[in-house]
Design a protein around this motif. Structure first.
Motif, short mmCIF file in Angstrom:
data_model
loop_
_atom_site.label_atom_id
_atom_site.label_comp_id
_atom_site.label_asym_id
_atom_site.label_seq_id
_atom_site.Cartn_x
_atom_site.Cartn_y
_atom_site.Cartn_z
N UNK A 8 140.55 -34.00 48.93
CA UNK A 8 140.14 -34.77 50.11
C UNK A 8 141.18 -34.64 51.21
N UNK A 9 142.46 -34.73 50.85
CA UNK A 9 143.53 -34.54 51.83
C UNK A 9 143.95 -33.08 51.81
N UNK A 10 143.83 -32.42 52.97
CA UNK A 10 144.12 -30.99 53.04
C UNK A 10 144.56 -30.61 54.46
N UNK A 11 144.73 -29.34 54.69
CA UNK A 11 145.22 -28.85 55.98
C UNK A 11 144.29 -29.24 57.13
N UNK A 12 143.03 -29.43 56.87
CA UNK A 12 142.11 -29.83 57.93
C UNK A 12 142.44 -31.21 58.48
N UNK A 13 143.05 -32.05 57.66
CA UNK A 13 143.47 -33.37 58.14
C UNK A 13 144.61 -33.23 59.15
N UNK A 14 145.51 -32.28 58.90
CA UNK A 14 146.59 -32.03 59.86
C UNK A 14 146.02 -31.54 61.18
N UNK A 15 145.07 -30.61 61.11
CA UNK A 15 144.43 -30.10 62.33
C UNK A 15 143.72 -31.22 63.08
N UNK A 16 143.03 -32.06 62.36
CA UNK A 16 142.32 -33.18 62.96
C UNK A 16 143.30 -34.11 63.66
N UNK A 29 150.32 -48.95 57.22
CA UNK A 29 149.74 -48.82 58.53
C UNK A 29 148.29 -48.36 58.38
N UNK A 30 147.43 -48.97 59.10
CA UNK A 30 146.03 -48.62 59.03
C UNK A 30 145.53 -48.09 60.35
N UNK A 31 144.26 -47.81 60.39
CA UNK A 31 143.71 -47.28 61.62
C UNK A 31 143.95 -48.21 62.82
N UNK A 32 144.43 -47.64 63.87
CA UNK A 32 144.66 -48.37 65.11
C UNK A 32 143.48 -48.11 66.04
N UNK A 33 143.38 -48.83 67.16
CA UNK A 33 142.30 -48.54 68.10
C UNK A 33 142.28 -47.07 68.52
N UNK A 34 143.43 -46.45 68.53
CA UNK A 34 143.54 -45.01 68.81
C UNK A 34 144.08 -44.37 67.54
N UNK A 35 143.26 -43.56 66.86
CA UNK A 35 143.64 -42.99 65.57
C UNK A 35 145.02 -42.33 65.60
N UNK A 36 145.33 -41.59 66.64
CA UNK A 36 146.60 -40.86 66.70
C UNK A 36 147.81 -41.78 66.81
N UNK A 37 147.60 -43.02 67.19
CA UNK A 37 148.70 -43.98 67.28
C UNK A 37 148.90 -44.59 65.89
N UNK A 38 149.28 -43.76 64.96
CA UNK A 38 149.40 -44.13 63.55
C UNK A 38 150.36 -45.29 63.33
N UNK A 39 151.46 -45.32 64.09
CA UNK A 39 152.45 -46.38 63.88
C UNK A 39 152.12 -47.66 64.64
N UNK A 89 144.94 -40.94 56.04
CA UNK A 89 145.27 -39.54 56.30
C UNK A 89 144.06 -38.61 56.21
N UNK A 90 142.93 -39.11 55.75
CA UNK A 90 141.72 -38.30 55.68
C UNK A 90 141.06 -38.29 57.05
N UNK A 91 141.74 -37.71 58.00
CA UNK A 91 141.33 -37.69 59.40
C UNK A 91 139.95 -37.06 59.59
N UNK A 92 139.66 -35.99 58.86
CA UNK A 92 138.39 -35.29 59.05
C UNK A 92 137.25 -35.90 58.24
N UNK A 93 137.55 -36.92 57.44
CA UNK A 93 136.50 -37.60 56.69
C UNK A 93 135.90 -36.79 55.57
#
Length: 66
Positions: A48-56, A1-11, A38-42
């Protein structure tokens, strides 16, 4: 699954509600797999992948989709 038009709509669901528990599962799977999605915060610093990605992701989920 890749980026959707709405990031939070992961599926990438289209049925209401578009944002649901499956988006959390999708994000967790992407995070566990080390997916760039999963690198939401860029971030670029290691790890690179950390707790800040969960917060994002949570912030984007709470903001909803346009």
């Amino acid at each position: 699954t890749g980026p959707a038009p709405c990031y939070a709509n992961c599926d990438g669901s289209t049925a209401a509600p578009v944002l649901n528990v499956l988006d959390f599962s999708c994000f967790l799977n992407a995070f566990t797999a080390g997916s760039a999605y999963a690198n939401c915060d860029g971030s670029t610093a290691l790890p690179v992948l950390n707790v800040l990605d969960f917060s994002c992701f949570l912030n984007r989920f709470a903001a909803g989709c346009p």
